[in-house]
Write a protein that holds these residues in place. Structure first.
Motif, PDB file in Angstrom:
ATOM      1  N   PRO A   1      41.248  40.679  33.433  1.00 33.48           N
ATOM      2  CA  PRO A   1      41.084  41.790  33.850  1.00 33.48           C
ATOM      3  C   PRO A   1      41.972  43.002  33.668  1.00 33.48           C
ATOM      4  N   ARG A   2      42.920  42.679  32.988  1.00 35.04           N
ATOM      5  CA  ARG A   2      44.075  43.470  32.524  1.00 35.04           C
ATOM      6  C   ARG A   2      43.638  44.208  31.242  1.00 35.04           C
ATOM      7  N   THR A   3      42.964  43.690  30.399  1.00 35.16           N
ATOM      8  CA  THR A   3      42.500  44.145  29.138  1.00 35.16           C
ATOM      9  C   THR A   3      40.939  44.450  29.110  1.00 35.16           C
ATOM     10  N   ALA A   4      40.157  44.036  30.055  1.00 35.84           N
ATOM     11  CA  ALA A   4      38.831  44.135  29.993  1.00 35.84           C
ATOM     12  C   ALA A   4      38.429  45.653  30.130  1.00 35.84           C
ATOM     13  N   SER A   5      37.209  45.906  29.714  1.00 34.58           N
ATOM     14  CA  SER A   5      36.566  47.227  30.025  1.00 34.58           C
ATOM     15  C   SER A   5      36.073  47.434  31.293  1.00 34.58           C
ATOM     16  N   PHE A   6      35.732  48.682  31.577  1.00 34.77           N
ATOM     17  CA  PHE A   6      35.162  49.156  32.970  1.00 34.77           C
ATOM     18  C   PHE A   6      33.776  48.234  32.964  1.00 34.77           C
ATOM     19  N   GLU A   7      33.003  48.175  31.970  1.00 35.29           N
ATOM     20  CA  GLU A   7      31.596  47.906  31.926  1.00 35.29           C
ATOM     21  C   GLU A   7      31.965  46.175  32.055  1.00 35.29           C
ATOM     22  N   GLU A   8      32.864  45.529  31.522  1.00 34.73           N
ATOM     23  CA  GLU A   8      32.942  44.241  31.569  1.00 34.73           C
ATOM     24  C   GLU A   8      33.350  43.761  32.824  1.00 34.73           C
TER      25      GLU A   8
END
Length: 263
Positions: free
Chosen positions: A3-10
């Protein structure tokens, strides 16, 4: 997914895809956290179950708390234990979990009378009931029996609720007030032996956790869907990235209630 690197959409897609059945909140580990009340409800319930002959757990959810408590109470668990639940996916989940412990799970809508004879149980319990139906609780309790339950308190996690809905009226903030609930119990002829309340810190570390929480706890934002609230979700996502976890506060109260023995 990190979750630290995932995008908003992901993150939003993940939060929207996670199953919501039952009251197992283990998915939130590392994603959101909530301080627990000092009275340790599930462990305290285990002690009550170990002393009971016939027990009823109302609105058991997926049965996770009752299963834990019965495991701690064994081998002194009640000779008869019954649970009720109104949401069909949870009925199936609780039945599968609790059947090995000899528990009967009965499908009962939360606003329906309890389908048991008067004086059936010496212990009635519930963790986070939608509302306590005090007259029904009093009816199914034996004289001298106990209702032991942890309730959600007023304005619980309202920082998050009002982020999406805006300021709510004072009456909404006073819902689930323990003083009102105490008065309801006493009006039903029950004696409130103990009532404790605590306010607890809640943190949401990413927007996926927020989405999953609002899907799981559906009464918080009753019309919540990702498309309907996408703009607010984006604002909150950016706020979490810039400022760190979104902080809210839950409220909980513990009822220890007794049905008097009448001569």
């Amino acid at each position: 997914m990190d979750p630290r690197t995932a995008s908003f959409e992901e993150l939003v897609a993940e939060g929207a895809a996670v199953p919501t059945e039952g009251w197992d909140f283990s998915w939130f580990e590392g994603r959101a956290s909530e301080a627990r009340p000092s009275w340790r409800y599930a462990e305290s319930l285990a002690g009550r179950l170990a002393r009971a002959e016939a027990a009823l757990d109302v609105q058991t959810g997926g049965g996770e708390v009752l299963d834990f408590a019965l495991g701690r109470a064994a081998p002194e668990a009640p000779a008869r234990t019954v649970a009720t639940e109104g949401w069909p996916p949870n009925v199936a989940r609780a039945t599968a979990l609790l059947r090995p412990r000899g528990v009967t799970v009965v499908a009962v809508p939360e606003d329906a009378p309890l389908p048991f004879p008067d004086g059936s149980f010496d212990l009635v319990s519930s963790r986070h009931p939608v509302r306590p139906w005090w007259a029904e609780i009093a009816r199914v309790l034996r004289p001298g029996g106990t209702y032991f339950a942890q309730h959600v308190g007023p304005a619980s996690v309202f920082e998050l609720v009002e982020f999406f809905l805006g300021p709510l009226p004072e009456e909404a903030r006073r819902g689930r007030d323990p003083g009102r609930e105490r008065a309801g119990a006493e009006a039903a002829g029950l004696e409130v032996v103990g009532l404790r309340a605590e306010r607890l810190r809640v943190e949401f570390h990413d927007i996926g956790a927020v989405v999953h929480f609002l899907r799981k706890v559906v009464w918080m934002v009753p019309d919540f869907t990702v498309p309907a609230y996408e703009s607010r979700l984006r604002v909150l996502h950016e706020r979490i990235l810039a400022e760190g976890p979104f902080v809210a506060h839950s409220t909980r109260h513990l009822f220890d209630v007794r049905k008097p023995v009448r001569s």
